[in-house]
Every structure is written in C-alpha cells, then in structure tokens.
Design an enzyme around this catalytic site. Structure first.
Site, short mmCIF file in Angstrom:
data_model
loop_
_atom_site.label_atom_id
_atom_site.label_comp_id
_atom_site.label_asym_id
_atom_site.label_seq_id
_atom_site.Cartn_x
_atom_site.Cartn_y
_atom_site.Cartn_z
N ARG A 132 66.02 79.30 23.29
CA ARG A 132 65.48 78.26 24.16
C ARG A 132 66.26 78.19 25.47
NH1 ARG A 132 66.44 72.99 21.54
NH2 ARG A 132 64.53 73.20 20.36
N TYR A 133 67.58 78.35 25.38
CA TYR A 133 68.43 78.25 26.56
C TYR A 133 68.73 79.66 27.08
CZ TYR A 133 69.14 73.52 24.79
OH TYR A 133 68.95 72.25 24.35
N ARG A 136 72.19 81.50 25.16
CA ARG A 136 72.61 81.35 23.77
C ARG A 136 71.39 81.26 22.85
NH1 ARG A 136 72.91 77.20 27.04
NH2 ARG A 136 72.80 75.03 26.39
N CYS A 145 70.64 74.67 1.50
CA CYS A 145 71.74 73.77 1.85
C CYS A 145 72.43 73.35 0.56
CB CYS A 145 71.23 72.53 2.58
SG CYS A 145 70.84 72.83 4.32
N CYS A 149 69.43 66.57 3.29
CA CYS A 149 69.36 65.31 4.03
C CYS A 149 67.90 64.88 4.10
CB CYS A 149 69.88 65.49 5.44
SG CYS A 149 71.53 66.19 5.55
N CYS A 152 66.05 65.66 7.50
CA CYS A 152 66.23 67.04 7.97
C CYS A 152 65.26 67.38 9.11
CB CYS A 152 66.00 68.01 6.82
SG CYS A 152 66.19 69.74 7.32
N ARG A 154 64.66 70.37 10.06
CA ARG A 154 63.95 71.61 9.71
C ARG A 154 63.35 71.54 8.32
NH1 ARG A 154 68.49 74.29 12.14
NH2 ARG A 154 68.06 74.16 14.36
N ASP A 313 65.42 63.10 15.49
CA ASP A 313 64.21 63.79 15.92
C ASP A 313 62.96 63.17 15.29
OD1 ASP A 313 65.59 65.62 17.49
OD2 ASP A 313 65.86 67.03 15.84
N ASP A 350 67.08 65.33 21.68
CA ASP A 350 66.57 66.70 21.70
C ASP A 350 65.08 66.54 21.98
OD1 ASP A 350 66.56 69.44 21.61
OD2 ASP A 350 67.65 69.57 19.72
N LYS A 357 68.16 69.66 24.69
CA LYS A 357 68.99 68.45 24.60
C LYS A 357 69.13 67.78 25.97
CE LYS A 357 71.52 70.47 20.80
NZ LYS A 357 70.92 71.83 20.89
C1 LIG Z 1 71.33 72.81 20.18
C2 LIG Z 1 70.84 74.15 20.43
C3 LIG Z 1 71.64 75.12 21.03
C4 LIG Z 1 73.06 74.86 21.44
O1 LIG Z 1 73.16 73.91 22.44
P1 LIG Z 1 74.58 73.53 23.00
O2 LIG Z 1 74.30 72.40 23.95
O3 LIG Z 1 75.13 74.75 23.66
O4 LIG Z 1 75.42 73.13 21.84
C5 LIG Z 1 71.10 76.36 21.24
N1 LIG Z 1 69.83 76.66 20.90
C6 LIG Z 1 69.03 75.74 20.35
C7 LIG Z 1 67.64 76.11 20.03
C8 LIG Z 1 69.51 74.45 20.08
O5 LIG Z 1 68.70 73.54 19.51
#
Ligand SMILES: *Cc1c(COP(=O)(O)O)cnc(C)c1O
Length: 452
Positions: A132-133, A136, A145, A149, A152, A154, A313, A350, A357
């Site tokens: 998504r980002y 990363r 798990c 929870c 959850c 997911r 969420d 989120d 986020k």
């Molecule tokens: C939370 C999340 C991350 C990591 O986000 P950070 O702000 O770097 O901790 C990366 N990918 C996804 C899909 C996430 O939900």
C-alpha cells in the site's frame, strides 16, 4: 588500588540462566497441571479453550457468552490457558475476557461494516502481500494465532484452519519483493508469524535477508501476550541472527503485562530487538486515559516503545468495540506533556477503503502569521514563537539527499505538492465536473426598471 572487580566484567550481563523453579506455577483452576507442562508453549497451544464447557470450567459465563459460543459459524474461538488464567472469573466486563470470549453482540453485523475494511485484498499484487505504501510491504505468512481477538481486523482470513499460506505462496511473495527495489521494509504479519514452525520462520527471514534492498524486517505479533512461554532462548537466538529485526507487539491492557510477559520482553530486548507496541482502542476495555497511561508506563518500563494507538477498524461484528474518535483525542491530550514522550504512541485511523494510517491529534497550533506562530501547551499555556528573520531556504539542487531521492511517482501525495513535483491532486471525475459548456448570454435589448 583495585577499583573494579574484574570478575563482574567476565560474566556478560544477562547470560545467567534462570534458576529452575523461578518459572510460574500454574494458577488457580490449573494448579493440578505440572509446572513443566504449564510452562511449555506446546502444551499451552494444544490445551486452548474453545468450547462452552472449556470456558465454564474457569469463568462464570453470561447468557450472551453462552449463546455466542454455541452459535454456528462464529469467528474462531481459541484461548491459551495462560491468557485465560488472567481473566476475572466473576467479572463479565473483565478486559482480558472481553477480548477473547465472544458475546452475542458480534453476531449482528452493522450495515456499514466491511469484511475487508482496509481494502487489503485490492492492494495485494500476489496472495497475502499488501503493498500500500511506497517503500514497505505487509507479508501475511500464516492465518493462525495463539488466541483469537474478537475485534480481529483480518477475521476474513485469520483462524481458518484450512488456509494454506505455504511455500508456493511464500515464493510468490518473495519474488515480488525481490523484483521491487523500492521495498526496503518488510512486515511479517498474519495471523501470527511467531506461530510458524521455527524452521519455516527462519527460512522466510533468511530469504528476506538475502534480498539486498530489504533493509529492515519487522514482525507483528501477539505471541508474547497470549503465549509468553513461546519466547524461548532458542527462538530468540534464531531471531537475533537476522538483524536489523524489529518487533511490534499487540498490547491492549496493563493486566496483560504479567511477570511471564515481562520475562519474555526482557529476552527479546536483550537480544537487541527494538520492541514497539500497537494498541487498539476498545470500548469497555481500554477507553480510558488512566488505563492507557498505566499501560504505556508498564511498557516503557519493559523497554517497549508505544508505537500506534489504533482507532478500531470498521470490521464486521465489531461495532460494540468501537469508540468515538474524540475518545482517542482525549487520551492523546492526557498523555502529551503529562508523561515521557517515549511513552506516547501515535493515534491513527487506518482509513477505510485502503487510505492507510492517518494520524489524529489535538490541535496545538492556534494561529500563524509571517512573523509569529501561536501555540498552546498541554497546560493551556499560550505563547508566540518568533519566526526567523533571515531564513535561507534549503536548496534541493545542491543537496545530495534531494538529488538521490527515489521518486514515489503517483504516491508522492502532499509531499509531492510541496516539492513542486505536481500541482494538484484531483478526485476522480474532477476535471470532467469542471468542464462547463460554453454559455452565451442572451443579448439584452431593454432594461426595465421596476416602478417603486
Ligand atoms: C500499517 C501498515 C504498514 C506499516 O506502516 P508503518 O506506518 O510504517 O508502521 C505497511 N503496510 C500496510 C498495508 C499497513 O497496514
């Protein structure tokens, strides 16, 4: 004159094995269990509480809990005996119990709830990999798990005993990461990666470490909370071979930080693993500034840095756990200034639909002019900050870091606007909506002035 006792220096700190018998004795309802079994994570996993009968032996179940446990098709229930031993058997509002024993409230989904609130599936180029980002990825490596929870995020994937992540999927995930040099941070999640067979986890870590552009690896886990017995010396030895390795642990309540958990955290921190915590704000569980303050204080005392406080969420069956957003703002107001900055997480929503986020915080910036900025502090003290009179603007053309910056393309967002990489960000259809038909006004032949 001998100032230092060198014998103390020869024994590296932390190398002393725990004396036998210092591990916890099984509590109350489990006092007939041999301590070797109680302290064995395999025993804990294979003796998880799942049924009405299992829970009725250790807590006084309410009608709502009984009905939910008996209902067909509910989200998987399993609780380690260790975690169940932290429950108050007589209090249906016990914060430990409410996290893991279902109630009828979760059976009636609200219409605005999503199955996949964060649109993770839409952001998955290969199964179980969420990109998504820009830099990363989130790598879902198991659906299991240690305990489940009730809130959850997911629940659409997690707990499915038949879900096969497996090597075929891992290879696709690893190939995607290897082919995308912008990915410098990989988060292992699931499910709980620390429930994988150690060989499998080690395989994934070593394969990721072999990709040169993967700078850091993170593990998101709740095992230290649900199953601290799993944090064995062997596991920690294995993990520390893959540094830089970070770990984010899901804590929601100070009661979760038991002596067993504190020992597990010490092992992980001693292995040089930076520890963070992620907390979900939950109605009736931790929606209180004083509960959160107690939690973050216990965490920093155990070398865990509070990282995120999540607005819950919008996931199916979780309406009864959600708090209004201002509760989080109130909690943030109660932390900043009142306690160490190290103890303060970032409160985030989120964003539903895959927005990612978004940090939410009280307003500290009251006003601004060219000359001054007016801010308020946590006590309500208001002051002005004088702006510099001769600021020489940073020059991106001479800065080596600016030149070397890898472009984020269409993901540069507001940062890209500030850097002049784009002039606007437009909602879908925005251009079309503003393409007005050319309008020619009727010629005016006469103008009547209305009589008074
Ligand atoms: C939370 C999340 C991350 C990591 O986000 P950070 O702000 O770097 O901790 C990366 N990918 C996804 C899909 C996430 O939900």
């Amino acid at each position: 004159m001998e100032l230092i006792d060198t014998r103390e220096l020869e024994e590296p700190p932390g190398s002393v094995e725990e004396p036998p018998g210092s591990a916890e004795e099984p509590p109350g309802a489990w006092s007939h269990i041999a301590p070797e079994l109680w302290n064995d994570w395999r025993w804990q996993l294979s003796h998880r509480l799942r049924t009405t009968e299992d829970f009725a032996r250790v807590v006084r179940l309410t009608d709502e809990e009984r009905e939910a446990l008996a209902a067909p098709g509910h989200f998987r229930v399993a609780v380690t005996p260790y975690f169940a031993s932290l429950m108050d058997p007589d209090d249906p509002n016990c914060p430990i119990r409410r996290q893991v024993i279902p109630t009828t409230a979760e059976l009636t989904p609200a219409e605005w709830e999503y199955e996949d609130s964060l649109a993770e599936d839409a952001h998955s180029p290969v199964p179980g990999l969420v990109h998504r980002y820009p830099d990363r990825v989130l790598m879902l490596v198991t659906a299991q798990c240690a305990s489940y929870c009730r809130f959850c995020t997911r629940s659409r994937l997690v707990g499915d005993a038949h879900a096969q992540m497996g090597f075929r999927v891992y290879e696709q995930q690893l190939a995607y990461i290897a082919a995308h040099p912008q990915v410098r941070d990989v988060l292992l999640s699931g499910g709980d990666p620390l429930l994988l067979a150690p060989k499998v986890l080690q395989y994934l870590l070593s394969r990721l470490r072999a990709i040169p552009h993967v700078e850091i690896i993170r593990i998101g886990t709740r095992v230290p909370v649900f199953l601290p017995q799993r944090v064995t010396d062997d596991l920690v030895q294995m993990l520390r071979a893959y540094h830089p390795l970070w770990m984010n642990i899901h804590f929601n309540h100070p009661k979760e930080v038991s002596p067993e958990v504190e020992r597990a955290l010490a092992k992980l921190a001693d292995a040089g693993i930076p520890l963070g915590s992620q907390t979900v704000l939950l109605a009736g569980i931790n929606d209180c500034p004083n509960v959160i303050t107690a939690l973050v204080h216990r965490l920093v005392r155990n070398r865990v840095r509070p990282y995120y406080l999540y607005q819950c969420d919008m996931v199916r069956g979780t309406d009864h756990f959600r708090t209004p957003v201002q509760k989080g703002i109130e909690i943030m107001e109660s932390l900043r200034g009142h306690t160490s900055g190290y103890a303060i997480p970032t409160f985030v929503i989120d964003a539903p639909g895959g927005g990612g986020k978004v940090p939410i915080l009280p307003n500290y910036l009251l006003s601004m002019s060219e000359r001054r900025v007016v801010v308020r502090n946590y006590e309500g003290f208001i002051c002005s900050y004088e702006q510099p009179s001769h600021y020489v603007s940073h020059d991106p053309h001479t800065c080596p870091y600016c030149k070397a910056r890898r472009g984020e393309g269409t993901q540069a967002g507001v940062r890209g606007l500030l850097a002049g990489e784009a002039r606007s960000i437009e909602p879908a259809g925005w251009q079309e909506a503003h393409q007005r038909e050319a309008y020619v006004a009727e010629p005016v032949h006469s103008m009547e002035i209305p009589a008074r």
